[in-house]
Design a protein around this motif. Structure first.
Motif, PDB file in Angstrom:
ATOM      1  N   ASP A  82       0.796  -1.022   0.055  1.00 18.10           N
ATOM      2  CA  ASP A  82      -0.035   0.042   0.103  1.00 18.10           C
ATOM      3  C   ASP A  82       0.861   1.222   0.093  1.00 18.10           C
ATOM      4  O   ASP A  82       1.833   1.084   0.872  1.00 18.10           O
ATOM      5  N   PRO A  83       0.504   2.124  -1.000  1.00 20.12           N
ATOM      6  CA  PRO A  83       1.309   3.454  -0.841  1.00 20.12           C
ATOM      7  C   PRO A  83       1.438   4.322   0.533  1.00 20.12           C
ATOM      8  O   PRO A  83       2.721   4.913   0.760  1.00 20.12           O
ATOM      9  N   ALA A  84       0.557   4.405   1.036  1.00 23.97           N
ATOM     10  CA  ALA A  84       0.340   4.884   2.356  1.00 23.97           C
ATOM     11  C   ALA A  84       1.387   4.234   3.445  1.00 23.97           C
ATOM     12  O   ALA A  84       2.362   4.914   4.185  1.00 23.97           O
ATOM     13  N   THR A  85       1.335   2.860   3.522  1.00 23.43           N
ATOM     14  CA  THR A  85       2.337   2.159   4.396  1.00 23.43           C
ATOM     15  C   THR A  85       3.738   2.398   4.027  1.00 23.43           C
ATOM     16  O   THR A  85       4.557   2.462   4.599  1.00 23.43           O
ATOM     17  N   ALA A  86       4.028   2.294   2.744  1.00 28.92           N
ATOM     18  CA  ALA A  86       5.360   2.454   1.896  1.00 28.92           C
ATOM     19  C   ALA A  86       5.805   3.841   2.347  1.00 28.92           C
ATOM     20  O   ALA A  86       6.988   3.979   2.782  1.00 28.92           O
ATOM     21  N   ALA A  87       5.046   4.947   2.341  1.00 31.97           N
ATOM     22  CA  ALA A  87       5.343   6.219   2.598  1.00 31.97           C
ATOM     23  C   ALA A  87       5.873   6.363   4.041  1.00 31.97           C
ATOM     24  O   ALA A  87       6.894   7.071   4.388  1.00 31.97           O
ATOM     25  N   ASP A  88       5.011   5.767   4.975  1.00 37.58           N
ATOM     26  CA  ASP A  88       5.316   5.837   6.513  1.00 37.58           C
ATOM     27  C   ASP A  88       6.316   5.088   6.797  1.00 37.58           C
ATOM     28  O   ASP A  88       7.209   5.535   7.638  1.00 37.58           O
ATOM     29  N   THR A  89       6.614   3.813   6.405  1.00 36.48           N
ATOM     30  CA  THR A  89       7.700   2.978   6.761  1.00 36.48           C
ATOM     31  C   THR A  89       9.053   3.300   5.909  1.00 36.48           C
ATOM     32  O   THR A  89      10.122   3.321   6.747  1.00 36.48           O
ATOM     33  N   PHE A  90       8.964   3.634   4.764  1.00 38.65           N
ATOM     34  CA  PHE A  90      10.119   3.661   4.015  1.00 38.65           C
ATOM     35  C   PHE A  90      10.501   5.096   3.387  1.00 38.65           C
ATOM     36  O   PHE A  90      11.474   5.091   2.750  1.00 38.65           O
ATOM     37  N   GLY A  91       9.501   5.876   3.469  1.00 36.29           N
ATOM     38  CA  GLY A  91       9.651   7.141   2.930  1.00 36.29           C
ATOM     39  C   GLY A  91       9.512   7.137   1.406  1.00 36.29           C
ATOM     40  O   GLY A  91      10.002   8.044   0.724  1.00 36.29           O
ATOM     41  N   CYS A  92       8.764   6.362   0.773  1.00 37.75           N
ATOM     42  CA  CYS A  92       8.592   6.185  -0.689  1.00 37.75           C
ATOM     43  C   CYS A  92       7.860   7.392  -1.116  1.00 37.75           C
ATOM     44  O   CYS A  92       6.672   7.691  -0.393  1.00 37.75           O
ATOM     45  N   ASP A  93       7.982   7.711  -2.324  1.00 38.27           N
ATOM     46  CA  ASP A  93       7.294   8.959  -3.016  1.00 38.27           C
ATOM     47  C   ASP A  93       6.296   8.293  -4.119  1.00 38.27           C
ATOM     48  O   ASP A  93       5.996   9.444  -5.010  1.00 38.27           O
ATOM     49  N   TRP A  94       5.671   7.169  -4.201  1.00 31.50           N
ATOM     50  CA  TRP A  94       4.929   6.765  -5.222  1.00 31.50           C
ATOM     51  C   TRP A  94       3.408   6.751  -4.802  1.00 31.50           C
ATOM     52  O   TRP A  94       3.343   6.501  -3.470  1.00 31.50           O
ATOM     53  N   THR A  95       2.583   7.128  -5.648  1.00 32.90           N
ATOM     54  CA  THR A  95       1.171   6.967  -5.042  1.00 32.90           C
ATOM     55  C   THR A  95       0.131   5.842  -5.574  1.00 32.90           C
ATOM     56  O   THR A  95      -0.674   5.644  -5.020  1.00 32.90           O
ATOM     57  N   ALA A  96       0.926   4.764  -6.254  1.00 31.48           N
ATOM     58  CA  ALA A  96       0.203   3.783  -6.589  1.00 31.48           C
ATOM     59  C   ALA A  96       1.245   2.781  -6.890  1.00 31.48           C
ATOM     60  O   ALA A  96       2.546   3.229  -7.595  1.00 31.48           O
ATOM     61  N   ASN A  97       1.365   1.382  -6.440  1.00 26.82           N
ATOM     62  CA  ASN A  97       2.310   0.583  -6.748  1.00 26.82           C
ATOM     63  C   ASN A  97       2.132  -0.029  -7.997  1.00 26.82           C
ATOM     64  O   ASN A  97       1.322   0.267  -9.132  1.00 26.82           O
ATOM     65  N   ALA A  98       2.971  -1.234  -8.366  1.00 23.17           N
ATOM     66  CA  ALA A  98       3.130  -1.700  -9.622  1.00 23.17           C
ATOM     67  C   ALA A  98       1.652  -2.328 -10.091  1.00 23.17           C
ATOM     68  O   ALA A  98       1.681  -2.638 -11.413  1.00 23.17           O
ATOM     69  N   ASP A  99       0.763  -2.745  -9.311  1.00 21.05           N
ATOM     70  CA  ASP A  99      -0.243  -3.300  -9.528  1.00 21.05           C
ATOM     71  C   ASP A  99      -1.319  -2.381 -10.324  1.00 21.05           C
ATOM     72  O   ASP A  99      -2.182  -2.573 -11.165  1.00 21.05           O
ATOM     73  N   ASP A 100      -1.012  -1.043  -9.998  1.00 22.21           N
ATOM     74  CA  ASP A 100      -1.710   0.004 -10.683  1.00 22.21           C
ATOM     75  C   ASP A 100      -0.806   1.070 -11.293  1.00 22.21           C
ATOM     76  O   ASP A 100      -0.892   2.271 -10.925  1.00 22.21           O
ATOM     77  N   LEU A 101      -0.052   0.498 -12.443  1.00 22.68           N
ATOM     78  CA  LEU A 101       0.936   1.248 -13.030  1.00 22.68           C
ATOM     79  C   LEU A 101       0.408   2.586 -13.657  1.00 22.68           C
ATOM     80  O   LEU A 101       0.886   3.540 -13.699  1.00 22.68           O
ATOM     81  N   HIS A 102      -0.747   2.399 -14.175  1.00 20.86           N
ATOM     82  CA  HIS A 102      -1.543   3.534 -14.910  1.00 20.86           C
ATOM     83  C   HIS A 102      -1.828   4.834 -14.039  1.00 20.86           C
ATOM     84  O   HIS A 102      -1.514   5.692 -14.499  1.00 20.86           O
ATOM     85  N   ALA A 103      -2.147   4.398 -12.871  1.00 22.64           N
ATOM     86  CA  ALA A 103      -2.560   5.370 -11.899  1.00 22.64           C
ATOM     87  C   ALA A 103      -1.291   6.004 -11.513  1.00 22.64           C
ATOM     88  O   ALA A 103      -1.015   7.295 -11.202  1.00 22.64           O
ATOM     89  N   GLU A 104       0.022   5.282 -11.381  1.00 23.34           N
ATOM     90  CA  GLU A 104       1.117   5.895 -10.814  1.00 23.34           C
ATOM     91  C   GLU A 104       1.972   6.930 -12.077  1.00 23.34           C
ATOM     92  O   GLU A 104       2.338   8.068 -11.570  1.00 23.34           O
ATOM     93  N   LEU A 105       1.431   6.614 -13.217  1.00 25.88           N
ATOM     94  CA  LEU A 105       2.155   7.420 -14.104  1.00 25.88           C
ATOM     95  C   LEU A 105       1.223   8.474 -14.857  1.00 25.88           C
ATOM     96  O   LEU A 105       1.756   9.225 -15.638  1.00 25.88           O
TER      97      LEU A 105
END
Length: 175
Positions: A82-105
């Motif tokens: 989940d993007p929120a979990t990744a942002a909180d845990t690792f400081g990641c800056d993506w809004t959607a993971n590889a399962d929803d590549l269209h939304a991320e890009l």
């Protein structure tokens, strides 16, 4: 009698042959000069270039570095975290993971997207154990359609690897 002579048939044939060869060459060669600028194909090239740049330069990078992808963010991205979990845990800056590549890009669903990260020509897995992820997202490109691709050479710094950062090729295909 005059020594001036008129145009002969041979002069006419040589002149017309040179003219026809020049016209034929022009009609054969000019369309290939304009082909890279054909309408319709340019949009997929732009989407591929911008998408690859976004992933390699902002979405998957670690904090403070634009040259090296974050190992934790890359694993989380391809694992489906989940993007929120990744942002909180690792400081990641993506809004959607590889399962929803269209939304991320930010690309419409009508376009096909395929993202692969390869090393020495093979798709790699990153991480270990439960946190392992196969670095591929999206369906395979169709054989019958025109596909545009953009690649970036990236480094992924695995803190558990004694060799340090490894070099990979991130490739985004759009059709």
């Amino acid at each position: 009698m005059s020594d001036d002579r008129a145009q002969t048939v041979l002069d006419f044939v040589v002149g017309m042959s040179v003219f026809l060869v020049a016209v034929g060459f022009t009609f054969a060669f000019v369309p290939s000069l304009l082909e890279p600028y054909a309408v319709g194909e340019g949009a997929t090239v732009i989407v591929a270039e911008r998408g690859a740049a976004r992933l390699a330069e902002s979405s998957l990078v670690g904090a403070g570095s634009t040259a090296t992808l974050s190992h934790a963010c890359t694993v989380a991205f391809f694992n489906g975290t989940d993007p929120a979990t990744a942002a909180d845990t690792f400081g990641c800056d993506w809004t959607a993971n590889a399962d929803d590549l269209h939304a991320e890009l930010g690309v419409d669903e009508v376009r096909g997207l395929n993202l692969t990260v390869t090393r020495n020509g093979t798709v790699e897995s990153i991480g270990s154990g439960v946190a392992s992820a196969h670095m591929r997202a999206g369906p395979a490109p169709p054989r019958g359609e025109s596909v545009s691709a953009a690649s970036r050479i990236v480094a992924i710094d695995d803190p558990n690897d004694p060799e340090g950062a490894q070099t990979y090729r991130l490739t985004l295909r759009v059709w």
